[in-house]
Design an enzyme around this catalytic site. Structure first.
Site, short mmCIF file in Angstrom:
data_model
loop_
_atom_site.label_atom_id
_atom_site.label_comp_id
_atom_site.label_asym_id
_atom_site.label_seq_id
_atom_site.Cartn_x
_atom_site.Cartn_y
_atom_site.Cartn_z
N ASP A 1 0.22 4.25 -5.86
CA ASP A 1 -0.99 3.50 -6.22
C ASP A 1 -2.14 4.45 -6.56
O ASP A 1 -3.32 4.10 -6.42
CB ASP A 1 -1.41 2.54 -5.10
CG ASP A 1 -2.12 1.29 -5.62
OD1 ASP A 1 -2.38 1.22 -6.84
OD2 ASP A 1 -2.43 0.41 -4.80
N THR B 1 -6.56 -5.36 -11.07
CA THR B 1 -7.58 -6.42 -11.07
C THR B 1 -8.33 -6.46 -12.39
O THR B 1 -8.60 -7.51 -12.94
CB THR B 1 -8.64 -6.14 -9.98
OG1 THR B 1 -7.99 -5.75 -8.79
CG2 THR B 1 -9.50 -7.36 -9.73
N GLY C 1 -13.11 -1.48 -9.78
CA GLY C 1 -14.05 -2.40 -10.42
C GLY C 1 -14.33 -3.64 -9.59
O GLY C 1 -15.07 -4.52 -10.03
N TYR D 1 -3.02 -7.84 -13.48
CA TYR D 1 -2.93 -8.83 -12.40
C TYR D 1 -2.67 -10.26 -12.92
O TYR D 1 -2.06 -11.06 -12.24
CB TYR D 1 -4.26 -8.87 -11.64
CG TYR D 1 -4.33 -8.01 -10.40
CD1 TYR D 1 -3.43 -6.98 -10.16
CD2 TYR D 1 -5.32 -8.26 -9.45
CE1 TYR D 1 -3.52 -6.20 -9.02
CE2 TYR D 1 -5.42 -7.48 -8.30
CZ TYR D 1 -4.53 -6.46 -8.08
OH TYR D 1 -4.63 -5.71 -6.96
N HIS E 1 2.39 -7.33 -7.83
CA HIS E 1 1.44 -6.93 -6.77
C HIS E 1 1.43 -8.03 -5.71
O HIS E 1 1.20 -9.20 -6.01
CB HIS E 1 0.04 -6.77 -7.39
CG HIS E 1 -1.07 -6.85 -6.40
ND1 HIS E 1 -1.73 -5.74 -5.93
CD2 HIS E 1 -1.65 -7.91 -5.77
CE1 HIS E 1 -2.67 -6.12 -5.06
NE2 HIS E 1 -2.63 -7.42 -4.96
ZN LIG Z 1 -1.63 -3.61 -6.54
#
Ligand SMILES: [Zn+2]
Length: 398
Positions: free
Chosen positions: A287, A103, A73, A134, A199
């Site tokens: 991931d 995100t 995104g 995030y 992250h």
């Molecule tokens: Zn990440």
């Protein structure tokens, strides 16, 4: 019941040739082939038999960083990655996943993520997730991180909370400490992992915030689980230092271009082992489903790839090709994440453990994949598929 015969078992420790009786989703019995006669004849006769012909049998891989809803995104709504289906994981030898948001914790949220976890469970996979994403304050289901971790069984911790990244909410040390304390206490109350999965971006601050948080509090170092630590070489050196202090660090099996200031997961793992850092303080995740965007100096996406679940098994094979013994190479994909995430009976092959098993072909492909005692992949073919996966979907799975 299923009787697996003639498997070279790596538990991850090499146990030699073994036969295993599976039932009720667990390993009920394991012994040398000549010990099979210990089992009552009626039991042996009732079980379906699968002969692995001396092939290697390893614990199912645990992928503790997966964008089950699809991530992305960052370059417009059309770059939202679609959700991941069952065979993406099973054909790659992954029998347990932990989903998370990145995100985009706005158009996607904990409800959708939890629905993906429940869907994969219905289809037979072991699945959990983190609450949040995030940003801080984190997106939650019940209104608080403490409520989510205490009352929502599949939620193991909070993450992936972004630090040292232009997409982060620029959390302060106090905010990180608050999250760490909530996760830690919820972990104590529930017996769940209770960790903050972090992250790490490309920012020069690296792991500084984690070091400050640990220095300023009584929180055990295990509470923080930084990921993507192989994305910059200097960041990896910081991660080695944290691992020596008791933090488990996570390597990401993303593609690395020649000359890039990063280490592939295999290269980083070899360096980790050579450094003498504690062998149990490192995990490797894929991931999968996450977008892997490259940004220009203005913070615009210049190009984008998507993480693949298959990267986990290929990293394992690369480690073995480069001389790491299989039993040692397996730990960051199996026993290490199981220990950190407090997933009892996962990441190992033992009597009483979960029957999550992968039989490798001579070339290292996932030839047989068993999840909770049920065969999902046989002779390299997916025999169980997700609800919307036709033959075509399975053929295109990564
Ligand atoms: Zn990440």
């Amino acid at each position: 019941m299923l009787l697996l015969r003639n498997a070279h078992v790596y538990a991850p420790r090499a146990l030699g040739l073994r036969s295993l009786l599976l039932g009720g989703g667990r390993v009920l019995w394991m012994g040398a082939p000549h010990e099979l006669t210990e089992l009552p004849l009626a039991l042996r006769a009732a079980a379906e038999v699968l002969d692995l012909d001396g092939g290697r049998l390893i614990p199912g891989l645990i992928d503790a960083h997966v964008h089950l809803t699809g991530g992305g995104g960052e370059a417009g709504f059309r770059t939202r990655v679609p959700p991941l289906s069952l065979t993406r994981f099973t054909r790659a030898g992954i029998t347990s996943v932990v989903g998370l948001l990145g995100t985009d914790d706005v158009t996607r949220g904990p409800r959708e993520l939890l629905a993906c976890v429940y869907a994969l469970r219905e289809e037979g996979l072991n699945a959990w997730c983190y609450t949040g994403g995030y940003h801080v304050p984190p997106a939650t289901l019940t209104g608080t991180v403490a409520g989510d971790l205490t009352f929502i069984e599949p939620m193991l911790g909070v993450g992936e909370v972004a630090i040292s990244d232009h997409r982060s909410s620029q959390p302060t040390c106090e905010e990180l400490l608050r999250l760490g304390s909530v996760a830690h206490v919820a972990g104590l109350m529930t017996g769940k992992a209770g960790i903050v999965h972090l992250h790490l971006g490309d920012g020069a601050r690296g792991l500084e915030l984690v070091r400050r948080a640990l220095a300023a509090s009584e929180l055990p170092a295990r509470v923080f689980h930084p990921t993507h630590v192989n994305r910059r070489r200097a960041l990896f050196d910081e991660a080695l230092d944290l691992a020596r202090r008791g933090t488990t660090v996570d390597l990401t099996a993303f593609p690395v271009a020649p000359g890039e200031d990063a280490y592939s997961a295999a290269e980083a793992m070899l360096r980790y082992a050579a450094s003498g850092a504690p062998a149990e303080r490192v995990t490797i995740s894929s991931d999968a489903g996450g977008a892997l965007p490259c940004f220009d100096a203005d913070g615009h996406v210049s190009h984008m790839e998507v993480g693949s679940a298959g990267a986990l098994l290929s990293t394992l094979l690369e480690l073995v090709d480069r001389g790491m013994p299989l039993d040692q190479a397996l730990a960051p994909f199996t026993s290490n994440p199981a220990r950190l995430l407090r997933l009892g009976g996962k990441g190992e092959i033992a009597v009483g453990s979960g029957a999550d098993l992968v039989g490798l072909s001579a070339t290292g492909a996932a030839q047989t994949v068993i999840v909770r005692g049920l065969v999902h992949v046989q002779d390299g073919q997916c025999i169980r598929r997700g609800a919307f996966e036709g033959d075509e979907g399975a053929a295109h799975a990564q």
